[in-house]
Enzyme design. Structure first.
Site, PDB file in Angstrom:
ATOM      1  N   HIS A   1       0.825  -1.205   0.000  1.00  0.00           N
ATOM      2  CA  HIS A   1       0.000   0.000   0.000  1.00  0.00           C
ATOM      3  C   HIS A   1       0.864   1.261   0.000  1.00  0.00           C
ATOM      4  O   HIS A   1       0.572   2.230  -0.678  1.00  0.00           O
ATOM      5  CB  HIS A   1      -0.936   0.016   1.223  1.00  0.00           C
ATOM      6  CG  HIS A   1      -2.251  -0.649   0.952  1.00  0.00           C
ATOM      7  ND1 HIS A   1      -2.380  -2.018   0.863  1.00  0.00           N
ATOM      8  CD2 HIS A   1      -3.497  -0.132   0.732  1.00  0.00           C
ATOM      9  CE1 HIS A   1      -3.655  -2.301   0.608  1.00  0.00           C
ATOM     10  NE2 HIS A   1      -4.345  -1.194   0.538  1.00  0.00           N
TER      11      HIS A   1
ATOM     12  N   LYS B   1      -9.738  -8.899   7.490  1.00  0.00           N
ATOM     13  CA  LYS B   1     -10.439  -9.292   8.719  1.00  0.00           C
ATOM     14  C   LYS B   1     -10.492  -8.113   9.686  1.00  0.00           C
ATOM     15  O   LYS B   1      -9.602  -7.266   9.675  1.00  0.00           O
ATOM     16  CB  LYS B   1      -9.762 -10.505   9.364  1.00  0.00           C
ATOM     17  CG  LYS B   1      -8.388 -10.209   9.948  1.00  0.00           C
ATOM     18  CD  LYS B   1      -7.864 -11.404  10.697  1.00  0.00           C
ATOM     19  CE  LYS B   1      -6.457 -11.210  11.202  1.00  0.00           C
ATOM     20  NZ  LYS B   1      -6.369 -10.476  12.472  1.00  0.00           N
TER      21      LYS B   1
END
Lengths: 176, 280
Positions: free
Chosen positions: A37, A102
């Site tokens: 990222h 998650k």
């Protein structure tokens, strides 16, 4: 509701999908976690070409185990999504249509999902051996130097996920 | 005095790293199976089915239970009458971790520096804790600790007047805000007392206890059950998606502390509670 969808079908169906819907997902997804990222952010902010087309893509927060000989991939479950929260609105603005991970997302991400009409999908953490069996093909597409944090293109078949945030601002973690 | 070779330590640590990442301890898998019986909601049941199926797949295929094969936390109990030959004990542990993670195709999750962040490619250095104990044995415990649950662990220096209610509130809030991210159903290790540095160690050692074990102190044994009940009333549930089982166990370890202090540390442990022990 339970669905079995290809990634293309999922993207077409985004407005209809609701928090708690369970989906067996098939198609192409890309792994990207913290370090990837950061690299994508740097390329986007300096207007450089990206190593993958984010338009209509699905990002999976995952850093797999190495594949054993003869295997496609090693254990490959989701990592904690909130660590990517600060950069999620940016990748959504470049066309990412769903992210898989998650744990809960920030308010800013929930708002960005509404704005860009994208989904957050939850996969079960700690079941990486089971999920490895749902990956049919795997190749590195970028940042090989990052090792497990490189971007891998995964072809998945009937990969189980639950809709965690839909485009109406609903959140499975607060509305159980 | 008994001699143990560094080579033996290397081989043992290597094997423990592989086994720990593939085979879930019996007490953990049994607890998961029992816990599943308390769930009725389809989402929670679905998660339990995946978790239980994953344990079987890992066992049969030799694949790691979880891609996060952790930073290798190694607990050494060194008998004071043991003499290590042929090398340094810490180097031997690190070589064992290196070999195990390589041979087991386990993920290398350690970076060289918190800011430079270059993967060391070997999952070393391990985090090694040593304790000198009477006797001539060497006990080695490998706890592969995932980043997600470690990030959810926390410490608060509470004031003594906050008492048990303060501790309880801190634990429940931490489970709701942090535990939710660390793959529940959890095992919650609570370290109370000691100092700023020793309380976390108490909480981590609490994770080494088998599920089903209770505190040796009757008072804290009751408090463990009280916290477990309160945690399971939060509806955080498996993977935070709601349900009756947020934790499988709460283990409390305590130590004497300063008159002004009441340190409380919480080590969160995900459902994939991997640990493996060998005694040389």
């Amino acid at each position: 509701m339970n669905y079995s969808l290809t990634t293309t079908e999922l993207i077409a169906k985004i407005p209809d999908l609701k928090v708690g819907d369970r989906i067996l997902l098939s198609g192409i997804i890309y792994t990207a976690r913290d370090a990837a990222h950061k690299k994508l952010e740097s390329l986007i902010k300096t207007n450089q070409p990206l190593p993958l087309d984010l338009k209509n893509s699905i990002l999976y927060y995952c850093g797999p185990c190495p594949a054993k000989p003869g295997k496609v991939i090693g254990s490959c479950g989701p990592t904690t999504s909130s660590r990517m929260d600060s950069l999620t609105p940016l990748v959504l603005s470049k066309g990412v249509k769903a992210t898989i991970g998650k744990g809960p997302r920030s308010k800013e991400v929930v708002e960005a999902l509404k704005k860009y009409k994208a989904l957050y999908l939850v996969a079960t953490g700690g079941v990486g051996a089971l999920l490895a069996g749902k990956v049919k093909k795997c190749k590195i597409v970028a940042f090989e130097e990052l090792g497990p944090e490189a971007i891998y293109e995964l072809e998945i078949k009937e990969f189980p996920v639950v809709v965690g945030n839909d485009i109406n601002g609903n959140d499975i973690f607060t509305k159980k | 005095m008994r001699e143990i070779s560094a080579q033996k330590i290397i081989e043992t640590v290597s094997e423990l790293c592989i086994k720990a990442n593939v085979f879930l301890p019996d007490d953990v898998s049994k607890s998961l199976e029992t816990s599943a019986l308390n769930e009725k909601k389809e989402t929670a049941l679905g998660i339990f089915r995946e978790i239980i199926e994953n344990i079987k797949i890992a066992k049969n295929s030799g694949e790691a239970l979880c891609q996060d094969t952790g930073i290798a936390e190694i607990f050494l109990k060194i008998g004071q009458d043991v003499h290590i030959t042929g090398g340094n004990i810490i180097d031997a542990v690190n070589k064992g971790v290196y070999e195990g993670y390589k041979k087991g195709f386990l993920r290398k999750s350690v970076v060289n520096d918190p800011l430079e962040r270059k993967n060391t490619g070997s999952n070393t250095p391990a985090v090694v804790y040593t304790e000198i104990v009477p006797g001539e044995k060497l006990e080695i415990i490998v706890l592969p600790k995932g980043g997600g649950s470690e990030n959810a662990s926390t410490l608060e220096m509470l004031a003594p007047l906050e008492g048990w209610e303060g501790i309880k509130k801190f634990v429940i809030e931490s489970v709701k805000t942090k535990g939710i991210k660390s793959c529940p159903p959890l095992i919650v290790g609570v370290g109370i007392g000691g100092s700023f540095s020793s309380a976390p160690m108490l909480s981590k050692k609490a994770l080494l206890r088998e599920i089903g074990s209770v505190s040796k102190n009757d008072f804290y044994a009751k408090k463990e059950q009280e916290l477990l009940n309160a945690i399971n009333e939060t509806n955080v549930g498996p993977m935070g998606l709601g349900g009756n089982v947020t934790a499988m166990a709460v283990h409390i370890e305590t130590a004497p502390c300063h008159i002004a202090s009441m340190p409380v540390a919480i080590s969160m442990q995900c459902h994939s509670c991997r640990r493996m022990t060998a005694t040389l």
